[in-house]
Design a protein around this motif. Structure first.
Motif, PDB file in Angstrom:
ATOM      1  N   LEU A  70       0.870  -1.177   0.000  1.00  0.00           N
ATOM      2  CA  LEU A  70       0.000   0.000   0.000  1.00  0.00           C
ATOM      3  C   LEU A  70       0.897   1.214   0.000  1.00  0.00           C
ATOM      4  O   LEU A  70       1.766   1.360   0.849  1.00  0.00           O
ATOM      5  CB  LEU A  70      -0.909   0.011   1.231  1.00  0.00           C
ATOM      6  N   LYS A  71       0.683   2.090  -0.981  1.00  0.00           N
ATOM      7  CA  LYS A  71       1.522   3.275  -1.118  1.00  0.00           C
ATOM      8  C   LYS A  71       0.820   4.499  -0.560  1.00  0.00           C
ATOM      9  O   LYS A  71      -0.396   4.524  -0.407  1.00  0.00           O
ATOM     10  CB  LYS A  71       1.892   3.480  -2.584  1.00  0.00           C
ATOM     11  N   ASN A  74      -2.411   6.002  -1.922  1.00  0.00           N
ATOM     12  CA  ASN A  74      -3.577   5.116  -1.866  1.00  0.00           C
ATOM     13  C   ASN A  74      -3.667   4.138  -3.026  1.00  0.00           C
ATOM     14  O   ASN A  74      -4.739   3.679  -3.379  1.00  0.00           O
ATOM     15  CB  ASN A  74      -4.877   5.906  -1.741  1.00  0.00           C
ATOM     16  N   LYS A  75      -2.544   3.790  -3.620  1.00  0.00           N
ATOM     17  CA  LYS A  75      -2.504   2.753  -4.643  1.00  0.00           C
ATOM     18  C   LYS A  75      -1.961   1.479  -4.018  1.00  0.00           C
ATOM     19  O   LYS A  75      -1.084   1.526  -3.155  1.00  0.00           O
ATOM     20  CB  LYS A  75      -1.618   3.167  -5.810  1.00  0.00           C
ATOM     21  N   VAL A  76      -2.494   0.359  -4.455  1.00  0.00           N
ATOM     22  CA  VAL A  76      -2.010  -0.942  -4.017  1.00  0.00           C
ATOM     23  C   VAL A  76      -1.285  -1.582  -5.191  1.00  0.00           C
ATOM     24  O   VAL A  76      -1.822  -1.664  -6.295  1.00  0.00           O
ATOM     25  CB  VAL A  76      -3.160  -1.856  -3.553  1.00  0.00           C
ATOM     26  N   ASN A  91      -5.829   2.018  -7.759  1.00  0.00           N
ATOM     27  CA  ASN A  91      -6.022   3.196  -6.924  1.00  0.00           C
ATOM     28  C   ASN A  91      -7.223   2.950  -6.039  1.00  0.00           C
ATOM     29  O   ASN A  91      -8.322   2.651  -6.546  1.00  0.00           O
ATOM     30  CB  ASN A  91      -6.235   4.421  -7.804  1.00  0.00           C
ATOM     31  N   LEU A  92      -7.083   3.048  -4.735  1.00  0.00           N
ATOM     32  CA  LEU A  92      -8.176   2.776  -3.815  1.00  0.00           C
ATOM     33  C   LEU A  92      -9.154   3.934  -3.686  1.00  0.00           C
ATOM     34  O   LEU A  92     -10.232   3.773  -3.140  1.00  0.00           O
ATOM     35  CB  LEU A  92      -7.611   2.412  -2.434  1.00  0.00           C
TER      36      LEU A  92
END
Length: 95
Positions: A70-71, A74-76, A91-92
């Motif tokens: 998890l960056k 908010n991207k995984v 992108n979450l």
């Protein structure tokens, strides 16, 4: 006598880490945007890469095939642990 290993491939604080399901490796992200994976018993670095942004969470899947990062944006990013290629990036946040 207790043996301790010190992993010093990062210059800044560790932001997250996790154990592999079999307990032989650890994966960690750091504030200096690095992902490092180590063999716990030998201390050998198995994988290292610079992330485009700070990692804030890392988790191994229970079957030991993937590692999810998890960056901060908010991207995984999900990577295969046999070749470290990204297989999924999401992108979450709702776009």
């Amino acid at each position: 006598m207790e043996t301790r290993k010190v992993f010093q491939d990062t210059k800044l604080d560790i932001s997250s880490f996790c154990w592999s399901p079999d307990g032989t490796r650890i994966a960690m992200t750091s504030i200096d945007r690095k992902l490092n994976v180590y063999n716990i018993e030998t201390g050998v670095q198995i994988h290292s890469e610079e992330l485009n942004i700070k990692g804030v969470g890392v988790i191994w899947d229970p079957l030991d095939k993937y590692l999810a990062i998890l960056k901060f944006d908010n991207k995984v990013d999900i990577k295969r642990v046999d070749n470290w290629e990204s297989v999924f990036l999401k992108n979450l946040l709702h776009e």
